[in-house]
Scaffold this motif. Structure first.
Motif: not given
Length: 327
Positions: A98-107, A120-125
């Motif tokens: 998804e689009k958002g701040n550069d991050s990786l989270a485990i749920v 996984i989030s990021g501002q760009s591809q």
């Protein structure tokens, strides 16, 4: 006096009810679903068909090491975000981009149980691709741990007796009743499961520490050990033939732990000298210094011209249940 007692009890009841109502309600989660190593990838179609999808496929659908033919680490199934609802969200493992701040989270256990999600989030591809590439090893480890645990849970539903292993080597190991003891000697046990078009095999034996530790060439020592066991116990279809480690390519060697004990993990291909037979194997040489030995737990497959990933994964899950009995 009775009125005061009644009033006090009434107040306690009201307070008790209020305290209970203030507690957050526990969610009741449905059971997760999905085949072993089936990963749901939640992302837009345009990303999946472009460079972001390529990065995921390159890392998470890369060939499994040690198999004779290419088979992916995970079978990927892409799902657009707007359809990731209802029953679809019960996938045991999923990865969401998804689009958002550069991050990786485990749920954990967000929509079902047991369940592991990677967000996984990021501002760009470009940022998302960099995050995928830099974190792929960690992502694979987390997802594989979930799948191993689930496979072991399924194995534990109908376990075969491991009394022979306990008596011979002082260890326990969980494997299903579909397996049977094929051969047994004082220092060697062979366990087998018949499958369509082939066989799944487990070997457990012990060798002195010096067998592997005698010099710096660990992989050569393990290959020599395997080949000597093959010559002694694993005959081929023609006279004088027996199982050996494939000669053309060296096996993969890793370091790991089994039940807290240091172990060499070896993956590669076995073959039969003087016969056209081959398949994958996984071998754990577990250091047991207290008893001056390496305990060897190995699984191998014979299933020509068929997929083998999930069968090797089952053997891996079984071997990792091995535990040393406390004296």
């Amino acid at each position: 006096m009775k009125k005061l007692v009644f009033l006090a009890l009434s107040l306690l009841t009201i307070i008790s009810c209020k305290e209970k109502s203030d507690e957050p309600a526990k969610r009741i989660l449905a059971d997760s679903s999905g085949n072993i190593n089936q990963l749901s990838v939640v992302m837009d179609n345009s990303l999946w068909e472009g460079q972001v999808g390529d990065a995921l496929r390159d890392n998470l659908a890369a060939p499994v090491e040690g198999l004779p033919q290419d088979e992916p680490l995970f079978s990927l199934s892409q799902i657009p975000p707007n359809t990731f609802t209802g029953f679809v969200r019960r996938s045991r493992i999923y990865l969401k981009v998804e689009k958002g701040n550069d991050s990786l989270a485990i749920v954990k256990d967000q929509y079902a149980t047991p369940q592991t999600g990677i967000i996984i989030s990021g501002q760009s591809q470009e940022q998302i691709i960099e995050r995928i590439n830099s974190s792929s090893d960690s992502i694979i480890d987390v997802l594989k741990a979930t799948e191993i645990k689930e496979k072991q849970r399924r194995i534990g539903k109908s376990p075969e007796s491991d009394e022979e292993l306990e008596e011979a080597f002082g260890v326990s190991m969980k494997f299903p009743t579909a397996y049977r003891y094929a051969a047994q000697e004082d220092d060697f046990i062979w366990i087998r499961k018949e499958i369509p078009k082939g066989l799944m095999e487990i070997l457990v034996y012990e060798v002195p520490l010096s067998t592997i530790d005698k010099d710096s060439s660990v992989i050569a020592n393990i290959v020599k050990m395997r080949d000597s066991i093959g010559e002694k116990y694993i005959p081929g279809p023609v006279e004088g033939s027996y199982m050996i480690t494939e000669e053309a390519f060296a096996p993969y060697l890793f370091e790991t732990k089994i039940d807290g004990h240091f172990a060499y993990e070896t993956r590669g291909t076995w073959e039969v000298n003087n016969a056209y037979m081959a398949g994958p194997f996984v071998n754990y040489a577990i250091r047991d210094e207290e008893n001056d030995r390496y305990l060897i737990a190995e699984g191998f497959i014979f299933r020509p011209a068929s997929s083998k990933r999930d069968h090797v994964f089952e053997l891996d899950a079984i071997l990792k249940t091995l535990k040393f009995n406390k004296s």
